[in-house]
Write a protein that holds these residues in place. Structure first.
Motif, short mmCIF file in Angstrom:
data_model
loop_
_atom_site.label_atom_id
_atom_site.label_comp_id
_atom_site.label_asym_id
_atom_site.label_seq_id
_atom_site.Cartn_x
_atom_site.Cartn_y
_atom_site.Cartn_z
N UNK A 44 0.79 -1.23 0.00
CA UNK A 44 0.00 0.00 0.00
C UNK A 44 0.82 1.28 0.00
N UNK A 45 2.03 1.23 -0.53
CA UNK A 45 2.88 2.42 -0.61
C UNK A 45 3.36 2.60 -2.05
N UNK A 46 3.73 3.83 -2.38
CA UNK A 46 4.32 4.10 -3.68
C UNK A 46 5.65 3.34 -3.78
N UNK A 47 5.97 2.81 -4.95
CA UNK A 47 7.21 2.03 -5.09
C UNK A 47 8.47 2.72 -4.56
N UNK A 48 8.65 3.99 -4.88
CA UNK A 48 9.87 4.71 -4.47
C UNK A 48 10.00 4.90 -2.96
N UNK A 49 8.90 4.76 -2.23
CA UNK A 49 8.96 4.94 -0.78
C UNK A 49 9.19 3.62 -0.03
N UNK A 50 9.39 2.53 -0.76
CA UNK A 50 9.60 1.21 -0.16
C UNK A 50 11.09 0.90 -0.12
N UNK A 51 11.58 0.49 1.05
CA UNK A 51 12.98 0.06 1.23
C UNK A 51 13.01 -1.46 1.17
N UNK A 52 13.81 -2.01 0.28
CA UNK A 52 13.96 -3.45 0.11
C UNK A 52 15.21 -3.92 0.84
N UNK A 53 15.09 -5.02 1.60
CA UNK A 53 16.25 -5.57 2.31
C UNK A 53 16.07 -7.08 2.51
N UNK A 54 17.10 -7.70 3.04
CA UNK A 54 17.09 -9.12 3.43
C UNK A 54 16.55 -10.05 2.34
N UNK A 55 17.10 -9.92 1.14
CA UNK A 55 16.69 -10.77 0.03
C UNK A 55 17.30 -12.15 0.22
N UNK A 56 16.47 -13.18 0.15
CA UNK A 56 16.94 -14.56 0.29
C UNK A 56 16.51 -15.32 -0.95
N UNK A 57 17.48 -15.96 -1.59
CA UNK A 57 17.20 -16.83 -2.74
C UNK A 57 17.70 -18.23 -2.39
N UNK A 58 17.41 -19.16 -3.26
CA UNK A 58 17.80 -20.53 -3.03
C UNK A 58 18.82 -20.95 -4.08
N UNK A 59 20.04 -21.19 -3.62
CA UNK A 59 21.13 -21.66 -4.46
C UNK A 59 21.28 -20.81 -5.71
N UNK A 60 21.33 -21.42 -6.86
CA UNK A 60 21.55 -20.71 -8.12
C UNK A 60 20.24 -20.26 -8.76
N UNK A 61 19.11 -20.53 -8.12
CA UNK A 61 17.81 -20.21 -8.69
C UNK A 61 17.39 -18.78 -8.38
N UNK A 62 16.68 -18.15 -9.29
CA UNK A 62 16.12 -16.82 -9.02
C UNK A 62 14.86 -16.95 -8.17
N UNK A 68 12.28 -8.37 2.55
CA UNK A 68 11.54 -7.46 3.42
C UNK A 68 11.30 -6.17 2.66
N UNK A 69 10.08 -5.67 2.73
CA UNK A 69 9.70 -4.40 2.13
C UNK A 69 9.21 -3.51 3.27
N UNK A 70 9.89 -2.41 3.50
CA UNK A 70 9.57 -1.52 4.62
C UNK A 70 9.06 -0.19 4.10
N UNK A 71 7.93 0.25 4.67
CA UNK A 71 7.32 1.51 4.28
C UNK A 71 6.54 2.07 5.48
N UNK A 72 6.71 3.35 5.74
CA UNK A 72 5.98 4.03 6.82
C UNK A 72 6.10 3.26 8.15
N UNK A 73 7.32 2.88 8.50
CA UNK A 73 7.62 2.19 9.75
C UNK A 73 6.95 0.83 9.89
N UNK A 74 6.50 0.25 8.80
CA UNK A 74 5.93 -1.09 8.82
C UNK A 74 6.74 -1.97 7.88
N UNK A 75 7.11 -3.14 8.36
CA UNK A 75 7.88 -4.08 7.55
C UNK A 75 6.99 -5.24 7.13
N UNK A 76 7.09 -5.59 5.86
CA UNK A 76 6.34 -6.70 5.29
C UNK A 76 7.32 -7.76 4.83
N UNK A 77 6.94 -9.01 4.98
CA UNK A 77 7.71 -10.12 4.44
C UNK A 77 7.04 -10.52 3.13
N UNK A 78 7.79 -10.46 2.05
CA UNK A 78 7.26 -10.80 0.73
C UNK A 78 7.93 -12.06 0.23
#
Length: 96
Positions: A44-62, A68-78
């Motif tokens: 529910x936030x504009x793309x530019x206002x979202x901070x992306x962090x803690x990206x986890x992938x599996x081995x060589x796969x995309x 984690x997507x953080x916006x307006x002091x709320x963190x979401x797990x995607x």
């Protein structure tokens, strides 16, 4: 028991076991912009206002991957998973 041990050894030798990679930050502005865009409708936030962090992938796969997507002091797990039939995305508020 011997069969189980043999299966585990064979899976390791053939690379069938997929290991999770450590969490990381976006590798490029493009990667972050893509993740901001696909997260926006869920958080529910504009793309530019979202901070992306803690990206986890599996081995060589995309996919699958999570972040984690953080916006307006709320963190979401995607998380996103894909197949030849398309991909699915979900974001939920992080439990405290």
């Amino acid at each position: 028991m011997k069969k189980l041990l043999l299966c585990i050894i064979l899976a390791n030798l053939t690379g069938c076991i997929i290991a999770m990679q450590p969490a990381k930050e976006p590798e490029s502005e493009r990667e972050e912009a893509d993740m901001q865009l696909i997260s926006a409708g869920f958080v529910g936030c504009e793309p530019k206002s979202i901070k992306i962090s803690d990206i986890v992938t599996f081995s060589h796969l995309e996919y699958p991957r999570s972040w984690k997507a953080t916006c307006k002091n709320t963190t979401f797990i995607c998380s996103e998973g894909g197949s030849d039939k398309g991909s699915q995305l979900s974001c939920k508020s992080e439990l405290k």
